[in-house]
Design an enzyme around this catalytic site. Sequence first.
Site, short mmCIF file in Angstrom:
data_model
loop_
_atom_site.label_atom_id
_atom_site.label_comp_id
_atom_site.label_asym_id
_atom_site.label_seq_id
_atom_site.Cartn_x
_atom_site.Cartn_y
_atom_site.Cartn_z
N GLN A 18 0.79 -1.24 0.00
CA GLN A 18 0.00 0.00 0.00
C GLN A 18 0.82 1.30 0.00
OE1 GLN A 18 -3.53 2.16 2.59
NE2 GLN A 18 -3.15 0.04 2.99
N ASN A 97 9.39 0.13 -2.17
CA ASN A 97 9.15 -0.05 -0.73
C ASN A 97 9.35 -1.52 -0.33
OD1 ASN A 97 6.64 -0.77 -1.98
ND2 ASN A 97 5.59 -0.55 -0.03
N PHE A 98 10.46 -2.08 -0.81
CA PHE A 98 10.78 -3.45 -0.42
C PHE A 98 11.35 -3.48 0.99
CE2 PHE A 98 11.28 -3.95 -5.13
CZ PHE A 98 10.14 -4.71 -5.28
N LYS A 138 11.03 -5.46 8.93
CA LYS A 138 9.92 -5.39 7.96
C LYS A 138 8.73 -4.79 8.70
CE LYS A 138 11.08 -9.38 5.13
NZ LYS A 138 10.60 -10.67 4.60
N GLU A 141 1.33 -1.73 8.31
CA GLU A 141 0.53 -0.62 8.85
C GLU A 141 0.52 -0.50 10.39
OE1 GLU A 141 -1.64 1.79 7.29
OE2 GLU A 141 -1.66 2.43 9.36
N ASP A 170 0.56 3.30 6.17
CA ASP A 170 0.74 2.95 4.76
C ASP A 170 0.50 4.15 3.82
OD1 ASP A 170 1.41 0.39 5.39
OD2 ASP A 170 -0.54 -0.46 4.95
N GLY A 249 -8.41 21.47 23.66
CA GLY A 249 -8.36 22.78 24.30
C GLY A 249 -9.70 23.37 24.69
N GLY A 250 -9.95 24.59 24.26
CA GLY A 250 -11.20 25.29 24.58
C GLY A 250 -12.38 24.77 23.78
N GLN A 274 -17.84 24.82 20.94
CA GLN A 274 -16.87 25.84 20.55
C GLN A 274 -16.97 27.01 21.51
OE1 GLN A 274 -17.70 27.92 16.93
NE2 GLN A 274 -15.54 28.11 16.35
N GLU A 275 -15.85 27.36 22.10
CA GLU A 275 -15.86 28.39 23.14
C GLU A 275 -16.57 29.67 22.70
OE1 GLU A 275 -15.66 28.59 26.06
OE2 GLU A 275 -14.53 30.24 26.88
N GLN A 276 -16.21 30.16 21.51
CA GLN A 276 -16.78 31.44 21.05
C GLN A 276 -18.24 31.32 20.62
OE1 GLN A 276 -14.27 29.69 19.82
NE2 GLN A 276 -13.76 30.19 17.70
N1 COA Z 1 11.66 -9.98 -9.59
C1 COA Z 1 12.38 -10.74 -8.73
N2 COA Z 1 12.36 -10.58 -7.41
C2 COA Z 1 11.57 -9.59 -6.93
C3 COA Z 1 10.81 -8.76 -7.76
C4 COA Z 1 10.88 -8.98 -9.16
N3 COA Z 1 10.18 -8.25 -10.03
N4 COA Z 1 10.16 -7.88 -7.01
C5 COA Z 1 10.48 -8.16 -5.73
N5 COA Z 1 11.35 -9.19 -5.68
C6 COA Z 1 11.95 -9.81 -4.50
C7 COA Z 1 12.70 -8.86 -3.62
O1 COA Z 1 13.92 -8.53 -4.17
C8 COA Z 1 12.81 -9.68 -2.35
O2 COA Z 1 13.83 -10.63 -2.48
P1 COA Z 1 14.92 -10.96 -1.33
O3 COA Z 1 14.17 -11.03 -0.05
O4 COA Z 1 15.46 -12.29 -1.76
O5 COA Z 1 15.91 -9.88 -1.36
C9 COA Z 1 11.50 -10.46 -2.34
O6 COA Z 1 10.96 -10.33 -3.65
C10 COA Z 1 10.47 -10.00 -1.34
O7 COA Z 1 10.55 -8.61 -1.08
P2 COA Z 1 9.53 -7.84 -0.13
O8 COA Z 1 8.22 -7.74 -0.79
O9 COA Z 1 10.09 -6.58 0.28
O10 COA Z 1 9.49 -8.80 1.14
P3 COA Z 1 8.28 -9.31 2.01
O11 COA Z 1 7.08 -9.68 1.21
O12 COA Z 1 8.85 -10.37 2.87
O13 COA Z 1 7.97 -8.04 2.92
C11 COA Z 1 7.09 -5.90 3.52
C12 COA Z 1 6.90 -7.17 2.66
C13 COA Z 1 5.99 -4.94 3.14
C14 COA Z 1 6.98 -6.27 5.00
C15 COA Z 1 8.47 -5.29 3.23
O14 COA Z 1 8.55 -5.08 1.85
C16 COA Z 1 8.76 -3.99 3.95
O15 COA Z 1 9.00 -3.94 5.16
N6 COA Z 1 8.75 -2.88 3.19
C17 COA Z 1 9.09 -1.56 3.70
C18 COA Z 1 7.98 -0.94 4.48
C19 COA Z 1 6.68 -1.00 3.74
O16 COA Z 1 6.53 -0.43 2.69
N7 COA Z 1 5.70 -1.73 4.33
C20 COA Z 1 4.42 -1.96 3.72
C21 COA Z 1 3.60 -0.82 3.79
S1 COA Z 1 2.12 -1.06 2.90
#
Ligand code: COA
Length: 420
Positions: A18, A97-98, A138, A141, A170, A249-250, A274-276
């Site tokens: 997300q 955001n991996f 990792k 939300e 997120d 607050g107020g 609302q105070e006023q």
């Molecule tokens: N081709 C090949 N590999 C791919 C790919 C593609 N097109 N796209 C992703 N991958 C791989 C990644 O490189 C990773 O490989 P690795 O672990 O061997 O290095 C693997 O897929 C999984 O990555 P990721 O999705 O990040 O891991 P996850 O599913 O275990 O974790 C989260 C998911 C959301 C917890 C993690 O991505 C995270 O903490 N992100 C940062 C904060 C965030 O955005 N949180 C989510 C908010 S909505």
Amino acid sequence: MTELPLSGIKVIDFTGVQAGPACTQMLAWYGADVLKVERPGGGDVTRKQLRDIPDVDALYFTMLNSNKRSLAIDTKSPEGLEVMEKLIRDADVLVENFAPGALDRMGLSWETLQKWNPRLIFGSVKGFNDDSTWNDLKVYENVAQCAGGAASTTGFWDGPPTVSGAALGDSNTGMHLLIGILTALIQRDKTGKGQKVSASMQDAVLNLCRVKLRDQQRLEAVGYLEEYPQYPHGEFGDTVPRGGNAGGGGQPGWVLKCKGWETDPNAYIYFTIQEQNWVRTAEAIGHPEWAEDPAYNTAKARQDKIFEIFGEIEKWLADKTKYEAVDILRKWEVPCAPVMSMKELANDPSLRKSGSIVEVDQKGRGSFLTVGSPVKFSAFQPEIKGAPLLGEHTDEVLAGLGYDADQIEDFHRKKIVVGS
Ligand code: COA
């Protein structure tokens, strides 16, 4: 049609779930060419999460990936990495955001990206910022809501820390990143150089808990917080407590029962004193004698009996629906609103009129509702379209990068890519 503000901006959307997708979706709405790069084996995990129709991309995915294109490619294969290099050399923005370290492991470190394209703006979301001792975690939300101060300050004093239904960790972080990316694009116009823009979910939640950090310092200075329900009859500890539905607050406020609350979980309004506007408020709720009564006519005087006053207002509300109550109270300029259920919001004609909720046509699904642009512009109106199928644009993107038909077929044969 008016040219959209971000037209010509090329975005590689290497995001999932997300936080990242919310950011890039908005870039797409405002005109950027957003190419979502996904794993061939299923793509963004949200395509399959919480499905309501078998074998059809879930609403979780379609509501966060509209107006994008999709390239499904294994970026860990040498061929996939070569495709990424070509895309990055020609892009304005890359967003990811991996999990921490995943991009480096793929051979796409910030150093490499800069070498390939010094004008690139690299947007990155992580759970925690680089200086955090938790920067290897990792994060989803609710983890962020707990780490950023939202959970400890939400809910009731006699209950546990509580997370909000709003995606403070997120989508909110995605919006923070969006501000950063647009800022970096403007700076690039001046310097010619790209930069890395990072937003952490903890920081983004904390930014929305600014007033709670204010309260922490006030508590330490004076030992109490007068706008919290714990004042003056309850106890304060050494940290900001959970204040239920208290206003600030107020302008104290509370969620009050209306007609039908016994059976309808959302038959409530939020009522603000609302105070006023006290004189009119007292008249509105049928207690005109309180208007000038020194026992009631200042916020301070009302403080120790605020819940008795709310109780009196609930008596006044007992024979009124939440809509009827608001219709009366608006004439007295009382800041208030009905507690809206998601069902009511989905069917609200004015939200449809404003484009805040839109009906979108989606391949394989038919129409569905999504949240449109919450920002309105006088010069253009974003058009919200469907989301791409997994790999819908794979072949067209590869051809655009100069791969011929045989090479593209070879990619498919080796399962490095998928198309739909
Ligand atoms: N081709 C090949 N590999 C791919 C790919 C593609 N097109 N796209 C992703 N991958 C791989 C990644 O490189 C990773 O490989 P690795 O672990 O061997 O290095 C693997 O897929 C999984 O990555 P990721 O999705 O990040 O891991 P996850 O599913 O275990 O974790 C989260 C998911 C959301 C917890 C993690 O991505 C995270 O903490 N992100 C940062 C904060 C965030 O955005 N949180 C989510 C908010 S909505």
